[in-house]
Structure formats: C-alpha cells, structure tokens
Design a protein around this motif. Structure first.
Motif, PDB file in Angstrom:
ATOM      1  N   UNK A   1     -18.291   0.603  -3.605  1.00  0.00           N
ATOM      2  CA  UNK A   1     -19.500  -0.188  -3.796  1.00  0.00           C
ATOM      3  C   UNK A   1     -20.449   0.103  -4.819  1.00  0.00           C
ATOM      4  N   UNK A   2     -20.744  -0.731  -5.711  1.00  0.00           N
ATOM      5  CA  UNK A   2     -21.383  -0.395  -6.888  1.00  0.00           C
ATOM      6  C   UNK A   2     -22.993  -1.173  -6.749  1.00  0.00           C
ATOM      7  N   UNK A   3     -24.074  -0.274  -7.020  1.00  0.00           N
ATOM      8  CA  UNK A   3     -25.392  -0.729  -6.864  1.00  0.00           C
ATOM      9  C   UNK A   3     -26.282  -0.684  -8.361  1.00  0.00           C
ATOM     10  N   UNK A   4     -26.987  -1.758  -8.402  1.00  0.00           N
ATOM     11  CA  UNK A   4     -27.722  -1.705  -9.642  1.00  0.00           C
ATOM     12  C   UNK A   4     -29.216  -2.017  -9.271  1.00  0.00           C
ATOM     13  N   UNK A   5     -29.990  -0.969  -9.633  1.00  0.00           N
ATOM     14  CA  UNK A   5     -31.411  -1.598  -9.265  1.00  0.00           C
ATOM     15  C   UNK A   5     -32.180  -2.154 -10.550  1.00  0.00           C
ATOM     16  N   UNK A   6     -33.346  -2.900 -10.315  1.00  0.00           N
ATOM     17  CA  UNK A   6     -34.293  -3.305 -11.351  1.00  0.00           C
ATOM     18  C   UNK A   6     -35.451  -3.590 -11.073  1.00  0.00           C
TER      19      UNK A   6
END
Length: 128
Positions: free
Chosen positions: A2-7
């Motif tokens: 699983x890949x997560x990307x915050x912004x």
C-alpha cells in the motif's frame, strides 16, 4: 503493498484551518493520522475504519472538536480537516494505513503497530 501520499500541509496563524489529504494506493481496513513534533514521540491524532463506507472515527483528546477525519472512497483519499489550530499543533503529520482483511483489535487504534504502511509526512506549522 500500500502506498500513501500526504499533501496539504503549510504555515497558518493561530485559529486558522488546514485540510490534509492522504491518497491511498491499495485497500485498507483502517487509516490514521499521526503527528510528531521535534523531540517528541509520534502520536495519533485521529483514526477511521475504512473497511466500510462510513467507518467509526476516533480522536485524541487534544484535537477532539477541532479535527475531523473523513474518507472519500471514490477518490481513495482520507482527509484530516484541522480547525482552530494552535501553536502546539505544529508537527510533521503522517497518514498511516492497515491492510484490509488483516484482523486487529479496534481498541488499538492509537497504537503505531496497528498500522502497516506510512506516508512520508507533511509539515504543519502554526504561528502566533
């Protein structure tokens, strides 16, 4: 995997608002937002059951009533709406996820070990 990307992090004055986003690649059963200030341990701020469309949410006492965690299943995104920000909210904020289908104890929503995957973080700075 699983890949997560915050912004969505940034600088804001006391009393201001920010909305953090975490785009998820993969299917999760639980998502959480954590934060870590310099010299302090990483702590949970909010968590949500993402195995169902309207999952139960949990909040740390320090943010209850000011922060709101939510999910948009169509966009595979979890949000953290932060209102009435205080200087003590200044930290690096991380989203974290637990893979769908792996059982766990829901009362452990605060535990870092409940979450298998982590984003790289987004900085939030609140100035007076």
């Amino acid at each position: 995997q699983i890949q997560l990307a915050e912004s969505g992090g940034g600088s804001v004055q006391v009393g201001g608002s920010l909305r953090l986003s975490c785009v998820i690649a993969g299917r999760t059963g639980r998502m959480g937002w954590f934060r870590q200030a310099p010299g302090k341990e990483r702590e949970v701020v909010a968590s949500i059951n993402t195995s169902i469309r309207t999952g139960r949410t949990y909040y740390a006492d320090s943010v209850k009533g000011r922060y709101t965690i939510s999910q948009d299943n169509d966009k595979n995104t979890v949000y953290l709406q932060m209102d009435s920000l205080k200087p003590e909210d200044t930290a690096m904020y991380y989203c974290a996820g637990r893979r769908f289908g792996i059982s766990y104890e829901e009362y452990r929503w605060r535990d870092l070990t409940t979450y298998n995957f982590w984003g790289r973080g987004t900085q939030v700075t609140v100035s007076s």
